[in-house]
Design a protein around this motif. Structure first.
Motif, mmCIF file in Angstrom:
data_model
loop_
_atom_site.group_PDB
_atom_site.id
_atom_site.type_symbol
_atom_site.label_atom_id
_atom_site.label_comp_id
_atom_site.label_asym_id
_atom_site.label_seq_id
_atom_site.Cartn_x
_atom_site.Cartn_y
_atom_site.Cartn_z
ATOM 1 N N VAL A 191 11.536 2.556 -7.136
ATOM 2 C CA VAL A 191 11.509 2.430 -5.682
ATOM 3 C C VAL A 191 10.120 2.774 -5.168
ATOM 4 O O VAL A 191 9.460 3.700 -5.673
ATOM 5 N N ASN A 192 9.664 2.012 -4.162
ATOM 6 C CA ASN A 192 8.417 2.331 -3.460
ATOM 7 C C ASN A 192 8.637 2.229 -1.965
ATOM 8 O O ASN A 192 9.496 1.474 -1.502
ATOM 9 N N VAL A 193 7.849 2.979 -1.226
ATOM 10 C CA VAL A 193 7.781 2.826 0.231
ATOM 11 C C VAL A 193 6.321 2.587 0.573
ATOM 12 O O VAL A 193 5.448 3.359 0.138
ATOM 13 N N HIS B 63 6.236 -1.817 7.301
ATOM 14 C CA HIS B 63 6.482 -0.898 6.188
ATOM 15 C C HIS B 63 7.860 -1.196 5.607
ATOM 16 O O HIS B 63 8.797 -1.485 6.349
ATOM 17 N N THR B 64 7.945 -1.143 4.287
ATOM 18 C CA THR B 64 9.235 -1.416 3.647
ATOM 19 C C THR B 64 9.535 -0.371 2.578
ATOM 20 O O THR B 64 8.632 0.205 1.971
ATOM 21 N N ALA B 65 10.825 -0.158 2.356
ATOM 22 C CA ALA B 65 11.312 0.516 1.157
ATOM 23 C C ALA B 65 11.809 -0.597 0.253
ATOM 24 O O ALA B 65 12.606 -1.438 0.685
ATOM 25 N N ALA B 66 11.296 -0.631 -0.985
ATOM 26 C CA ALA B 66 11.604 -1.714 -1.920
ATOM 27 C C ALA B 66 12.110 -1.108 -3.222
ATOM 28 O O ALA B 66 11.487 -0.190 -3.760
ATOM 29 N N GLY B 67 13.252 -1.606 -3.708
ATOM 30 C CA GLY B 67 13.818 -1.028 -4.921
ATOM 31 C C GLY B 67 14.325 -2.072 -5.891
ATOM 32 O O GLY B 67 14.795 -3.141 -5.489
ATOM 33 N N ARG B 68 14.188 -1.763 -7.141
ATOM 34 C CA ARG B 68 14.750 -2.568 -8.236
ATOM 35 C C ARG B 68 15.263 -1.576 -9.260
ATOM 36 O O ARG B 68 14.454 -0.842 -9.865
ATOM 37 N N ASP C 210 16.149 1.720 -10.667
ATOM 38 C CA ASP C 210 15.699 3.049 -10.246
ATOM 39 C C ASP C 210 14.225 3.093 -9.867
ATOM 40 O O ASP C 210 13.674 4.167 -9.627
ATOM 41 N N VAL D 254 0.874 -1.175 0.000
ATOM 42 C CA VAL D 254 0.000 0.000 0.000
ATOM 43 C C VAL D 254 0.909 1.222 0.000
ATOM 44 O O VAL D 254 1.695 1.403 0.931
ATOM 45 N N VAL D 255 0.824 2.020 -1.058
ATOM 46 C CA VAL D 255 1.764 3.133 -1.238
ATOM 47 C C VAL D 255 1.085 4.487 -1.044
ATOM 48 O O VAL D 255 1.442 5.479 -1.670
ATOM 49 N N GLY D 256 0.140 4.501 -0.112
ATOM 50 C CA GLY D 256 -0.509 5.760 0.241
ATOM 51 C C GLY D 256 -2.007 5.680 0.035
ATOM 52 O O GLY D 256 -2.520 4.773 -0.637
#
Lengths: 147, 147, 147
Positions: free
Chosen positions: B102-104, B93-98, B100, B52-54
Motif C-alpha cells: 500500500v502507498n499513499v 492524492h490517493t491511497a493505492a493498494g495491491r 499487502d 510521490v510518496v513523500g
C-alpha cells in the motif's frame, strides 16, 4: 443505525500552511463561521501527526493503539464537524504514507502541516445533529434531533 | 492559513475506462466544461500509476520520493481542480493498494485505469481561487480572491 | 470515458453502530429513501471486513484477491450508489488499517461496524445513471442516460 436528512450549505476551501496545526485551524474556522454540522475531505502532507490505529482488543470502550510520526507523510482524509457541549468537535480519519510505510487511523491532538493541507468543508443544513459522550462506549456518537 | 466561502455548483459523475489516463481525462473535462474550482473524490483501480510518496527530507522545496507501479492497484482518492496560468490543474492524492502493498501519495504524470475509475467532481461557485507557483515553496499553493 | 452533469440533492448523515452490517444498512437506507444516484464518504472502524485487494493478474474479467479481517480496523472510504436491475447497488472502496497492517480495496459482502461508522451520502439529481452488467468486463459499469 440512525440517520438524518439535510442539504448542503456553505462550502469552505481551506489552505493550511507549513507548521500549522490541522485540528486547531479547523476548530478555529468552525467557531468563527459557526459551522455546526459538516463533512470534509482533505489532501496534503504533514510533518507531524498522531493517529489512533485501532483498539488493542476487540472491546468497548477501546484501549487505543497509537503511531506518532515526526517525518513528512502524504495524507488523504475524511472527517466531520459536529457540536459537543457547545463547541465544534472534529472527527477525522486519514490514510498517511511515507514511502512504503502507511497507516490508517483517527487523527488526534497536535499535528503540523508540511507544505500544504487542502481541506474542503461542506456544511450540512436542515437537520439537527450533535455529539454526546457515552461513558459505556468510550466516545461521543452523533445523535439526531427531529427533522 | 487562509480560506474562502462558496457553494456547490454542478456535479459531474465520470467513468474512466481501462487504459485511459486519469489526469488527462480530468483535465479534458475541466477544460471542456470550464470547471475553475472543484473538489472531487474517486474510487476504482489503475494498471499503471506514479505517486510521490513523500519528500526525502523534511525540507522545502522538497526532493520527492516516487513509487511507479505497473501492476493493478485498487485506489481511493481525494483531489481538486483550480486554474493555474489559465489552465485547469489537478491536485490528487490517493491511497493505492495491491494485496499487502500500500502507498499513499500525490498522483502525477501518466496513469492507466484498470476496469474503471469513478470520479465525482463537485464544482465550487461563489468564490475566487487559483494556483500561483511559488519558487521558494516548490509548488503552487491556492490563493483566494475577495468574496 | 463518459460522464454526466447533475446537482446535489438531499444529504444523509448516517451513524452505523457496533455489529451492524455496512452494506446492508446502506442498501436499506437507499431503498427506503429512494436514493438512485449518490456519492458518499465514510470514516470509522470495522470489527469484520472483506476486501478485494486487486486482481491476481492484469486481465479482464479479473480473478480477485481477497483479504478477510476479523479484528478491528480503522477505515476511510469513498463509495457510490446507483441502480442495477431495479435495486440500489453500493460500490465502495476503503483504506483499512490496524497498526502497521493496511489494505486498500473494494468492500464486499458481510462486514460489522466497530464502535461507529459515519457515512455522508450526497444524492445526485438532474442526471440519469445506472449500472448494467457486462459479462466481458466482469462487472457492471455506470452508464448514462441523456441529460
Amino acid at each position: 443505525m440512525d440517520y438524518s436528512k439535510g442539504n448542503i450549505g456553505r462550502v469552505f476551501t481551506v489552505r493550511i500552511d507549513t507548521g500549522e496545526d490541522l485540528l486547531r485551524e479547523l476548530e478555529g474556522i468552525a467557531t468563527k463561521e459557526e459551522i455546526k454540522s459538516a463533512v470534509f475531505t482533505l489532501l496534503g502532507a504533514v510533518a507531524k501527526v498522531n493517529l489512533v490505529v485501532g483498539p488493542k482488543e476487540n472491546a468497548i470502550p477501546p484501549e487505543t493503539m497509537w503511531v506518532n510520526h515526526t517525518e513528512p507523510y502524504e495524507v488523504i482524509g475524511v472527517g466531520n464537524i459536529f457540536m459537543e457541549e457547545g463547541t465544534p468537535k472534529i472527527h477525522l480519519h486519514t490514510a498517511a504514507g511515507r514511502g512504503d510505510n502507511v497507516n490508517v487511523g483517527c487523527l488526534r491532538g497536535e499535528s503540523a502541516a508540511f507544505m500544504v493541507l487542502e481541506v474542503f468543508i461542506m456544511e450540512i443544513n436542515g437537520m439537527e445533529a450533535m455529539r454526546a459522550f457515552d461513558a459505556a462506549k468510550g466516545f461521543a456518537p452523533i445523535s439526531f434531533g427531529k427533522n
